[in-house]
Enzyme design. Structure first.
Site, PDB file in Angstrom:
ATOM      1  N   ASP A  67     -11.176   1.464   5.967  1.00  0.00           N
ATOM      2  CA  ASP A  67     -12.139   2.891   6.363  1.00  0.00           C
ATOM      3  C   ASP A  67     -13.927   2.647   5.668  1.00  0.00           C
ATOM      4  OD1 ASP A  67     -10.242   4.758   6.361  1.00  0.00           O
ATOM      5  OD2 ASP A  67      -9.722   4.882   3.873  1.00  0.00           O
TER       6      ASP A  67
ATOM      7  N   ASP B  56      -2.530   4.847  -2.583  1.00  0.00           N
ATOM      8  CA  ASP B  56      -3.727   5.278  -1.967  1.00  0.00           C
ATOM      9  C   ASP B  56      -4.025   6.930  -2.349  1.00  0.00           C
ATOM     10  OD1 ASP B  56      -4.968   5.687   1.145  1.00  0.00           O
ATOM     11  OD2 ASP B  56      -3.208   7.073   1.430  1.00  0.00           O
TER      12      ASP B  56
ATOM     13  N   ASP C  64       0.761  -1.128   0.401  1.00  0.00           N
ATOM     14  CA  ASP C  64      -0.103   0.007   0.013  1.00  0.00           C
ATOM     15  C   ASP C  64       0.923   1.028   0.320  1.00  0.00           C
ATOM     16  OD1 ASP C  64      -1.845   2.322   0.536  1.00  0.00           O
ATOM     17  OD2 ASP C  64      -3.137   0.339   1.877  1.00  0.00           O
TER      18      ASP C  64
END
Length: 388
Positions: free
Chosen positions: A321, A196, A96
């Site tokens: 999230d 991201d 990530d």
């Protein structure tokens, strides 16, 4: 380029996945210990959320060093063992990459604060006085998107937390740093990357107040974002690898551009429109019953639109999230098992690459916390304070 189209990706949030040494904090050895389980599930790729050195203001999405392992997760040797053992089971690792911003603890930002002009140009600083923000933009985590640095007489942009300073992608040196980071991890045996909030990296040429919204229309899917992605993929040597971009407030047209094969940008995109159907009046922190017909129409629009123009969807209900889908869109009591199976079928039978968030295969529910002190999420804590 097509070898990702029949694959399944499993997302691991290392700090809460498996604790191998009893310190109360998940770690890389914990992931390695569960590889047989993951192989039995039929997982092809493991997406690991950031384990890089970080003050953990945003649970690791505030990176202080892109080329190292935070000691709380283990060592570089632990990661190399994980890569080898996953590879032995036919599982690739996806890292990530948080490339829109760094932690303010990053060496680059510290040098910028010390007055180094080279590193000031790595970020977005604006001259000014403490009584007037450069623009009225709002941070996605709440509050102003600018922070004043008295010793410099400058403001810096942070679209997210105040300790996450936005990088200046207009600077070719920044873009080369990002490409070099990808080359570093590819050489370690990493097989893919998740990027991201990658569609907010390209900021406007001129900064102005937004009298219609919170500023996002000036930088979302920005003017140079497709150019920068093409350059990053080519310079990073990752064309042909599995890549997925997290796209904030994006459009179908842009996601076709990001993922169409001949464009050499990304292999797939996350969009979040289907996860807003339970927002009351479009407000994330006020909920209503989900509008299932609106959800169906959104899936149809994106499925048909991406297929017609050669784009590719990343399919998902849950991630780090988001609330748990079975609690959100199903029943986590009377019809818990039926709801979990229905949601899984919906994702796995659409056109796209399915992503499973740790525990989703078990029908994991929301924790149903009762006190704000039980939360560790910076956005939730900020908005709790703001809404009060």
């Amino acid at each position: 380029m097509n070898d990702f189209k029949d694959k399944v990706v499993y997302q691991i949030y290392p700090k809460s996945f498996m604790d191998s040494n009893g310190d109360g904090f998940g770690d890389l050895k914990g992931v390695t210990a569960k590889l047989d389980y993951l192989a039995d599930l039929g997982v092809d790729y493991l997406w690991l959320t950031p384990f890089f050195p970080s003050p953990q203001r945003d649970n690791g999405y505030d990176v202080a060093d892109y080329r190292a392992v935070d000691p709380r997760y283990g060592t570089m040797e632990d990661l190399e063992e994980l890569i080898r053992e996953a590879d032995r089971r036919g599982i690739g690792l996806m890292l990530d990459m948080v490339f829109n911003h760094t932690s303010t603890e990053h060496e680059w930002f510290k040098k910028a604060l010390a007055g180094d002009k080279k590193y000031q140009d790595y970020y977005i600083f604006k001259d000014g006085t403490p009584d007037r923000y450069p623009t009225n933009w709002v941070s996605k985590f709440g509050g102003p998107a600018w922070e004043y640095v008295p010793c410099l007489g400058k403001w810096y942009l942070h679209l997210y937390d105040v300790m996450q300073a936005d990088l200046n992608w207009e600077n070719p040196a920044v873009r080369e740093e990002m490409a070099d980071i990808l080359r570093f991890w590819k050489a370690k045996g990493i097989k893919g990357f998740r990027f991201d909030v990658i569609n907010v990296i390209s900021k406007p040429e001129f900064y102005e107040d937004d009298y219609e919204g919170d500023g996002r229309r000036f930088y979302t899917d920005g003017r140079n974002v497709h150019k920068y992605l093409k350059e990053l993929v080519a310079a990073g040597g990752i064309d042909g690898m599995i890549t997925v971009g997290e796209m904030s407030s994006t459009t179908l047209e842009n996601c076709i551009g990001y993922t169409a094969e001949g464009n050499h940008e990304l292999t797939m995109c996350f969009n979040f429109h289907h996860l807003k159907v339970d927002y009351k009046d479009g407000q994330k922190w006020e909920l209503r019953e989900p509008d299932y017909l609106a959800m169906k129409k959104l899936f149809q629009t994106w499925q048909e639109g991406m297929q017609a123009h050669g784009g590719w969807n990343a399919l998902f209900w849950c991630n780090h999230d988001q609330p748990r889908a079975v609690s959100r869109f199903g029943s986590d009591t009377t019809y818990w098992k039926e709801s979990a199976e229905m949601l899984a079928v919906a994702i796995h039978f659409m056109r796209g690459t399915p992503y499973i968030y740790q525990g989703e295969e078990l029908g994991m529910t929301n924790p149903h916390f009762t006190k704000i002190e039980q939360y560790r999420d910076v956005e939730s804590l900020n908005y709790y304070r703001i809404l009060r």
